[in-house]
Design a protein around this motif. Structure first.
Motif, PDB file in Angstrom:
ATOM      1  N   PHE A   1      27.001  14.794 -18.083  1.00  0.00           N
ATOM      2  CA  PHE A   1      25.850  14.123 -19.104  1.00  0.00           C
ATOM      3  C   PHE A   1      25.914  14.808 -20.487  1.00  0.00           C
ATOM      4  O   PHE A   1      26.152  14.221 -21.490  1.00  0.00           O
ATOM      5  CB  PHE A   1      24.725  13.833 -18.480  1.00  0.00           C
ATOM      6  CG  PHE A   1      23.719  13.301 -19.451  1.00  0.00           C
ATOM      7  CD1 PHE A   1      23.999  12.195 -20.337  1.00  0.00           C
ATOM      8  CD2 PHE A   1      22.485  13.761 -19.592  1.00  0.00           C
ATOM      9  CE1 PHE A   1      23.034  11.563 -21.221  1.00  0.00           C
ATOM     10  CE2 PHE A   1      21.463  13.441 -20.485  1.00  0.00           C
ATOM     11  CZ  PHE A   1      21.820  12.366 -21.571  1.00  0.00           C
TER      12      PHE A   1
ATOM     13  N   LEU B   1      24.487   5.487 -21.910  1.00  0.00           N
ATOM     14  CA  LEU B   1      23.910   5.447 -20.387  1.00  0.00           C
ATOM     15  C   LEU B   1      22.372   6.164 -20.552  1.00  0.00           C
ATOM     16  O   LEU B   1      21.805   6.307 -19.675  1.00  0.00           O
ATOM     17  CB  LEU B   1      24.673   6.290 -19.604  1.00  0.00           C
ATOM     18  CG  LEU B   1      25.909   5.388 -19.028  1.00  0.00           C
ATOM     19  CD1 LEU B   1      26.654   6.514 -18.129  1.00  0.00           C
ATOM     20  CD2 LEU B   1      25.757   4.178 -18.306  1.00  0.00           C
ATOM     21  N   THR B   2      22.010   6.005 -21.641  1.00  0.00           N
ATOM     22  CA  THR B   2      20.430   6.552 -21.863  1.00  0.00           C
ATOM     23  C   THR B   2      19.711   5.379 -22.491  1.00  0.00           C
ATOM     24  O   THR B   2      20.095   4.447 -22.855  1.00  0.00           O
ATOM     25  CB  THR B   2      20.647   7.938 -22.644  1.00  0.00           C
ATOM     26  OG1 THR B   2      20.799   7.419 -23.974  1.00  0.00           O
ATOM     27  CG2 THR B   2      21.354   8.833 -22.237  1.00  0.00           C
ATOM     28  N   SER B   3      18.369   5.517 -22.399  1.00  0.00           N
ATOM     29  CA  SER B   3      17.642   4.512 -23.399  1.00  0.00           C
ATOM     30  C   SER B   3      18.048   4.676 -24.725  1.00  0.00           C
ATOM     31  O   SER B   3      17.071   3.878 -25.554  1.00  0.00           O
ATOM     32  CB  SER B   3      16.032   4.791 -22.998  1.00  0.00           C
ATOM     33  OG  SER B   3      15.755   6.170 -23.302  1.00  0.00           O
TER      34      SER B   3
ATOM     35  N   ASN C   1      20.488   3.272 -25.691  1.00  0.00           N
ATOM     36  CA  ASN C   1      21.324   2.130 -26.089  1.00  0.00           C
ATOM     37  C   ASN C   1      20.402   1.108 -26.420  1.00  0.00           C
ATOM     38  O   ASN C   1      19.441   0.959 -26.378  1.00  0.00           O
ATOM     39  CB  ASN C   1      22.021   1.896 -24.687  1.00  0.00           C
ATOM     40  CG  ASN C   1      21.368   1.048 -23.664  1.00  0.00           C
ATOM     41  OD1 ASN C   1      20.620   0.284 -23.841  1.00  0.00           O
ATOM     42  ND2 ASN C   1      21.921   1.388 -22.513  1.00  0.00           N
TER      43      ASN C   1
ATOM     44  N   SER D   1      10.634   6.549 -26.007  1.00  0.00           N
ATOM     45  CA  SER D   1      10.631   6.786 -24.510  1.00  0.00           C
ATOM     46  C   SER D   1      10.683   8.169 -24.377  1.00  0.00           C
ATOM     47  O   SER D   1      11.059   8.942 -25.277  1.00  0.00           O
ATOM     48  CB  SER D   1      11.780   6.234 -23.786  1.00  0.00           C
ATOM     49  OG  SER D   1      12.813   7.253 -23.579  1.00  0.00           O
TER      50      SER D   1
ATOM     51  N   ARG E   1       8.350  15.814 -17.267  1.00  0.00           N
ATOM     52  CA  ARG E   1       8.220  16.345 -16.019  1.00  0.00           C
ATOM     53  C   ARG E   1       9.720  16.878 -15.412  1.00  0.00           C
ATOM     54  O   ARG E   1       9.541  17.503 -14.263  1.00  0.00           O
ATOM     55  CB  ARG E   1       7.718  15.440 -14.950  1.00  0.00           C
ATOM     56  CG  ARG E   1       7.683  13.902 -14.935  1.00  0.00           C
ATOM     57  CD  ARG E   1       7.162  13.141 -14.083  1.00  0.00           C
ATOM     58  NE  ARG E   1       7.964  13.330 -12.770  1.00  0.00           N
ATOM     59  CZ  ARG E   1       9.138  12.803 -12.239  1.00  0.00           C
ATOM     60  NH1 ARG E   1       9.899  12.001 -13.254  1.00  0.00           N
ATOM     61  NH2 ARG E   1       9.662  13.058 -11.239  1.00  0.00           N
ATOM     62  N   LEU E   2      10.632  16.401 -16.042  1.00  0.00           N
ATOM     63  CA  LEU E   2      11.977  16.666 -15.418  1.00  0.00           C
ATOM     64  C   LEU E   2      12.327  18.256 -16.021  1.00  0.00           C
ATOM     65  O   LEU E   2      11.409  18.912 -16.585  1.00  0.00           O
ATOM     66  CB  LEU E   2      13.135  15.881 -16.221  1.00  0.00           C
ATOM     67  CG  LEU E   2      12.688  14.612 -15.797  1.00  0.00           C
ATOM     68  CD1 LEU E   2      13.712  13.755 -16.634  1.00  0.00           C
ATOM     69  CD2 LEU E   2      12.943  14.101 -14.477  1.00  0.00           C
ATOM     70  N   LYS E   3      13.457  18.754 -15.781  1.00  0.00           N
ATOM     71  CA  LYS E   3      14.036  20.222 -16.017  1.00  0.00           C
ATOM     72  C   LYS E   3      14.441  19.945 -17.515  1.00  0.00           C
ATOM     73  O   LYS E   3      14.179  20.710 -18.390  1.00  0.00           O
ATOM     74  CB  LYS E   3      15.003  20.623 -15.169  1.00  0.00           C
ATOM     75  CG  LYS E   3      15.643  21.894 -15.747  1.00  0.00           C
ATOM     76  CD  LYS E   3      16.971  22.143 -14.830  1.00  0.00           C
ATOM     77  CE  LYS E   3      18.012  21.218 -14.925  1.00  0.00           C
ATOM     78  NZ  LYS E   3      19.174  21.571 -14.569  1.00  0.00           N
TER      79      LYS E   3
ATOM     80  N   TYR F   1      14.469  14.627 -22.205  1.00  0.00           N
ATOM     81  CA  TYR F   1      14.701  14.036 -23.832  1.00  0.00           C
ATOM     82  C   TYR F   1      13.788  12.840 -24.014  1.00  0.00           C
ATOM     83  O   TYR F   1      12.973  12.225 -23.368  1.00  0.00           O
ATOM     84  CB  TYR F   1      16.161  13.233 -23.394  1.00  0.00           C
ATOM     85  CG  TYR F   1      17.238  14.447 -22.801  1.00  0.00           C
ATOM     86  CD1 TYR F   1      18.036  14.847 -24.071  1.00  0.00           C
ATOM     87  CD2 TYR F   1      17.537  14.436 -21.651  1.00  0.00           C
ATOM     88  CE1 TYR F   1      18.952  15.737 -23.782  1.00  0.00           C
ATOM     89  CE2 TYR F   1      18.517  15.341 -21.362  1.00  0.00           C
ATOM     90  CZ  TYR F   1      19.280  15.988 -22.375  1.00  0.00           C
ATOM     91  OH  TYR F   1      20.234  16.929 -22.032  1.00  0.00           O
ATOM     92  N   LEU F   2      13.957  12.674 -25.412  1.00  0.00           N
ATOM     93  CA  LEU F   2      12.924  11.685 -25.862  1.00  0.00           C
ATOM     94  C   LEU F   2      13.811  10.787 -26.761  1.00  0.00           C
ATOM     95  O   LEU F   2      14.834  11.293 -27.404  1.00  0.00           O
ATOM     96  CB  LEU F   2      11.643  12.101 -26.501  1.00  0.00           C
ATOM     97  CG  LEU F   2      11.660  13.234 -27.551  1.00  0.00           C
ATOM     98  CD1 LEU F   2      11.322  12.719 -28.855  1.00  0.00           C
ATOM     99  CD2 LEU F   2      10.349  13.949 -26.986  1.00  0.00           C
ATOM    100  N   THR F   3      13.633   9.501 -26.827  1.00  0.00           N
ATOM    101  CA  THR F   3      14.213   8.503 -27.697  1.00  0.00           C
ATOM    102  C   THR F   3      13.314   8.249 -28.595  1.00  0.00           C
ATOM    103  O   THR F   3      12.317   7.840 -28.438  1.00  0.00           O
ATOM    104  CB  THR F   3      14.592   7.238 -26.911  1.00  0.00           C
ATOM    105  OG1 THR F   3      15.156   7.843 -25.659  1.00  0.00           O
ATOM    106  CG2 THR F   3      15.737   6.338 -27.553  1.00  0.00           C
TER     107      THR F   3
ATOM    108  N   LEU G   1      18.577  10.137 -29.655  1.00  0.00           N
ATOM    109  CA  LEU G   1      18.165  10.962 -28.164  1.00  0.00           C
ATOM    110  C   LEU G   1      18.032  12.368 -28.988  1.00  0.00           C
ATOM    111  O   LEU G   1      18.806  12.765 -29.406  1.00  0.00           O
ATOM    112  CB  LEU G   1      19.101  11.104 -27.454  1.00  0.00           C
ATOM    113  CG  LEU G   1      18.831  11.439 -25.821  1.00  0.00           C
ATOM    114  CD1 LEU G   1      17.875  10.241 -25.217  1.00  0.00           C
ATOM    115  CD2 LEU G   1      20.001  11.455 -25.068  1.00  0.00           C
TER     116      LEU G   1
ATOM    117  N   GLY H   1      11.138  24.851 -17.264  1.00  0.00           N
ATOM    118  CA  GLY H   1      10.169  24.022 -16.440  1.00  0.00           C
ATOM    119  C   GLY H   1       8.786  24.161 -16.232  1.00  0.00           C
ATOM    120  O   GLY H   1       8.116  25.104 -16.799  1.00  0.00           O
TER     121      GLY H   1
END
Lengths: 286, 166
Positions: free
Chosen positions: A31, A40-42, A44, A118, A122-124, A127-129, A163, A191
């Motif tokens: 990715f 394949l991310t928000s 699109n 978006s 909480r992930l490692k 990303y923000l859109t 992104l 993290g």
């Protein structure tokens, strides 16, 4: 032959399973360096629309909160302006040059307002859109800021969305310095809590204390110098003992990010070409 | 019998529920209900196994697109799709008639909850392991797994009640 086909229909699902699992893992691993994966991310169109609509509804519901926050910030800034005005008057003589220079510096940057559609904390690799893309002049590697300071760097763009890789991404590394002394290091995040990040490589002879402000260093074309990042929360020694590692309380609350600005540098291409040329010279000089 | 169309409707509804509602619930900073795994729980006994796997992959990929985690949900759901028929076979008595859709009424409440607990746990272990892939905070991983697991099963049991009462 018959048993072969019988086995195929009996155990064919293993084949399906292995194929699909391989695709998943490929997506997971690739990715980050596969440019086309932005679809394949928000970022699109379909996902972007849905998320934008949703953010619209939610931000309407939290208007009261936002208003209070803005009012508070407004009051704080007004106070600050009056304080600075006083200071400026005191130091009136010989300030014209500095004023002109500061204004000139900011003129170079065009700010593109955008909204976060978006976001995750909480992930490692978060990303923000945002709802501005290439059509609005947003390009990869532009800086993103908000009212309370640094946000991150544009990572990939589609026509109407982009992104952004925020500070809260294990791959993010942004050059920052201590506002008072000017010693610089790299801001990273590994993290855990979305409120704290780490500033590495601060030399041993630097003097500072808990509570000192940290800002961008301006050592790259992405951010102008002096954008607020956060304050020093705790001081650690680096693993090899050769430098300090500072825990930074970030000024931006990423879990309630809404309005942001993309910093568009018109001279960006020029700076990049220059950097590229230097890089090439280095290689050919060897 | 569930038709292809009604399964599509379930997939879309679960996707909307997950993306618009549950992904935003981050209770106590650790628990996020992952309800899209419910789609796999509903597959009847003796469905062709490749179908369960393929549905899992598609559902996972759709969730991934909306949450910017390419491959994580897809990988976990594909794995869960492989597991579901095995687990369902273990839970149902040997002499069960074919094509039984797992539900409260046909399996009994407790058996169904046990089935949901186990399959959801399996899915969550896969999901959170893939998510934390290269770096590991042991305690965070465990708390998030626990919290999300119980919460997901709770939501799924509620959904199952709603479905049964229709």
């Amino acid at each position: 032959m018959f048993t072969f086909f019988e086995n195929l229909s009996k155990y064919g699902y293993w084949f399906v399973f292995i194929c699909l699992e391989a695709i998943s893992l490929w997506l997971l691993v690739r990715f980050n360096d596969y440019q086309g994966s932005v679809y394949l991310t928000s970022a699109n169109v379909v996902a972007g629309r849905v998320m934008e609509w949703e953010t619209g509804v939610i931000s309407y519901l939290t208007l009261g909160d936002r208003n209070r926050e803005l009012t508070r910030r407004n009051a704080m800034l007004e106070q600050r302006v009056s304080m600075l005005q006083r200071l400026l008057e005191e130091a009136r003589h010989d300030s014209t040059y500095a004023e002109r220079r500061q204004a000139g510096l900011l003129e170079e940057y065009e700010l593109i307002d955008a909204r976060v559609v978006s976001n995750s904390v909480r992930l490692k690799d978060n990303y923000l859109t945002i709802n501005k893309g290439e059509a609005d002049g947003v390009r990869p590697e532009m800086g993103v800021v908000c009212g309370t300071g640094l946000v991150g760097i544009v990572y990939q763009t589609s026509a109407h969305y982009a992104l952004v890789m925020p500070v809260l991404n294990a791959k993010s590394s942004i050059s920052c310095r201590l506002r008072k002394s000017g010693y610089f290091g790299y801001l990273s995040w590994d993290g855990g809590s979305p409120l704290y990040a780490y500033l590495d490589d601060i030399p041993r002879h630097a003097r500072f204390k808990v509570g000192d402000a940290v800002e961008t260093s301006g050592h790259s074309a992405v951010f102008p110098a002096g954008i607020f990042v956060g304050v020093v929360d705790h001081i650690y020694n680096s693993d090899d003992g050769m430098a300090y590692r500072l825990k930074i309380h970030l000024g931006t609350d990423f879990s309630r990010l809404d309005n942001v600005c993309v910093i568009a540098t018109p001279n960006y291409e020029e700076i990049r070409k220059l950097e590229e040329r230097i890089e090439n010279n280095k290689i050919s000089g060897r | 019998m569930q038709t292809f169309l009604s399964r599509c409707m379930w997939a879309l509804s679960l996707l909307a529920l997950q993306v618009l509602v549950f992904s935003h619930l981050h209770l106590w900073g650790v628990a996020v209900p992952l309800v899209f795994v419910y789609l796999l729980l509903m597959f009847p006994k003796d469905t062709a196994r490749w179908q369960v796997i393929a549905w899992g992959f598609v559902m996972g990929l759709a969730v991934d697109v909306f949450s910017n985690t390419p491959g994580v949900a897809a990988g976990a759901m594909t794995l869960t799709g492989l597991m579901q028929p095995v687990l369902l076979g273990l839970m149902l008595p040997k002499d069960t008639v074919e094509a039984v859709t797992p539900s409260f009424r046909l399996m009994g409440t407790w058996t169904y909850i046990r089935y949901a607990l186990l399959l959801v746990l399996f899915h969550h272990i896969a999901f959170f392991s893939l998510e934390f892939f290269s770096f590991f905070h042991w305690e965070y991983w465990l708390t998030e797994l626990w919290g999300s697991w119980l919460l997901s099963v709770l939501v799924i049991v509620v959904l199952e009640c709603l479905r049964g009462s229709k």
